[in-house]
Design an enzyme around this catalytic site. Structure first.
Site, PDB file in Angstrom:
ATOM      1  N   ASP A  67       1.143  -1.068   0.395  1.00  0.00           N
ATOM      2  CA  ASP A  67      -0.006  -0.014   0.008  1.00  0.00           C
ATOM      3  C   ASP A  67       0.853   1.136  -0.009  1.00  0.00           C
ATOM      4  OD1 ASP A  67       0.562  -0.209   2.834  1.00  0.00           O
ATOM      5  OD2 ASP A  67      -0.917  -1.510   3.230  1.00  0.00           O
ATOM      6  N   ASN A 136      -7.281  -3.762  14.841  1.00  0.00           N
ATOM      7  CA  ASN A 136      -9.371  -3.935  14.255  1.00  0.00           C
ATOM      8  C   ASN A 136      -9.028  -5.172  12.975  1.00  0.00           C
ATOM      9  OD1 ASN A 136      -7.879  -2.992  12.101  1.00  0.00           O
ATOM     10  ND2 ASN A 136      -9.075  -1.191  11.981  1.00  0.00           N
ATOM     11  N   HIS A 138      -7.096  -5.198  10.374  1.00  0.00           N
ATOM     12  CA  HIS A 138      -6.564  -5.321   9.368  1.00  0.00           C
ATOM     13  C   HIS A 138      -5.653  -5.775   8.411  1.00  0.00           C
ATOM     14  CE1 HIS A 138      -4.875  -1.002  10.186  1.00  0.00           C
ATOM     15  NE2 HIS A 138      -3.958  -1.261   8.839  1.00  0.00           N
ATOM     16  N   GLU A 143      -9.416  -2.719   5.512  1.00  0.00           N
ATOM     17  CA  GLU A 143      -9.942  -2.616   6.873  1.00  0.00           C
ATOM     18  C   GLU A 143     -11.026  -3.363   7.074  1.00  0.00           C
ATOM     19  OE1 GLU A 143      -8.983  -0.783   9.185  1.00  0.00           O
ATOM     20  OE2 GLU A 143      -7.743   0.683   8.149  1.00  0.00           O
TER      21      GLU A 143
END
Length: 254
Positions: A67, A136, A138, A143
């Site tokens: 990314d 979380n 990801h 996400e």
């Protein structure tokens, strides 16, 4: 999915470095998928050290990063281009024209995402994908959502991710809210995946990814379905995993 429990960050980093080094030695022209963030720093440090000692040759390796922030140029100190240059690219003999990251300054993000997927496919796909895991759950900037994003895409960072990344920026307001992220398709097509998890703040995410159901609300849980995924977890990150599993040292799921 194989889950391997190790004592601490140093042991996790060494085990990961051994896996990556073994991949390169077995296939010198390997295509590596790379991650950023604090977790893989120990891995990159060891790879650089082994290269300097003449134990590794990266000259035929191709890399694809997961990314890049939208709106940050490659020269921005908090871009992932700059991160990789600082911690790996400038210290080994990777060929610059075979080191790929998404273009965060692309005028057409959708077109850039398509080009990035095409580059990965043209390279024959990922041989070994290195991943971290967010608090979380990801992976990359995939996400929690109602569905798994398959292709490279524009990702909208969650509040949790923005807060977690704020430590790298002068102010919370400076943290980018969007990124271009490789989707689950390229990750799941990788011949092998190695996910690294370290520290008590990753314990809940690890528990949900390893012990819970497969769900896009916990993106890393999809690795339970991968044919050759290894999750390296240190003692702190494994704190919520059942004790009998941790004492076993290694478990297989799926």
């Amino acid at each position: 999915m194989d889950v391997v429990f190790v004592e601490d960050y140093e042991a996790m980093s060494r085990r990961a470095a051994e896996i990556v080094a073994g991949q390169i030695r077995q296939k010198p022209d390997s295509v590596l998928g790379l991650a950023t963030g604090s977790t893989p720093l120990g891995l990159y440090h060891l790879l650089c050290r082994w290269y300097a000692a003449g134990r590794l040759d990266f000259s035929a390796v191709t890399t694809f990063n997961l990314d890049e922030y939208i709106g940050l140029s490659p020269t921005h100190p908090q871009s992932y281009h700059a991160f990789m240059q600082k911690h790996l690219f400038s210290k080994v003999n990777l060929c610059p024209v075979r080191c790929f990251l998404p273009d965060g300054m692309a005028g057409d993000v959708l077109a850039e995402a398509g080009r990035y997927d095409a580059r990965i496919e043209a390279a024959g796909g990922i041989d070994l994908q290195v991943l971290g895991i967010g608090r979380n759950g990801h992976i990359g900037f995939n996400e929690p959502d109602d569905h798994f994003a398959v292709r490279t895409h524009r990702a909208y960072l969650s509040d949790d991710t923005i807060k977690a990344n704020a430590r790298f920026f002068p102010r919370l307001a400076d943290v980018p809210r969007e990124a271009i992220s490789v989707g689950m398709g390229a990750i799941m097509k990788a011949q092998r995946v190695v996910l690294l998890a370290s520290g008590p703040d990753k314990a809940e995410a690890v528990h949900r990814a390893v012990c819970g159901v497969v769900t896009p609300r916990v993106p890393a849980s999809i690795l339970q379905l991968h044919r050759a995924a290894t999750v390296l977890v240190d003692a702190d990150a494994a704190a919520l995993v059942p004790e009998k599993w941790r004492h076993a040292g290694r478990i297989h799921i799926g």
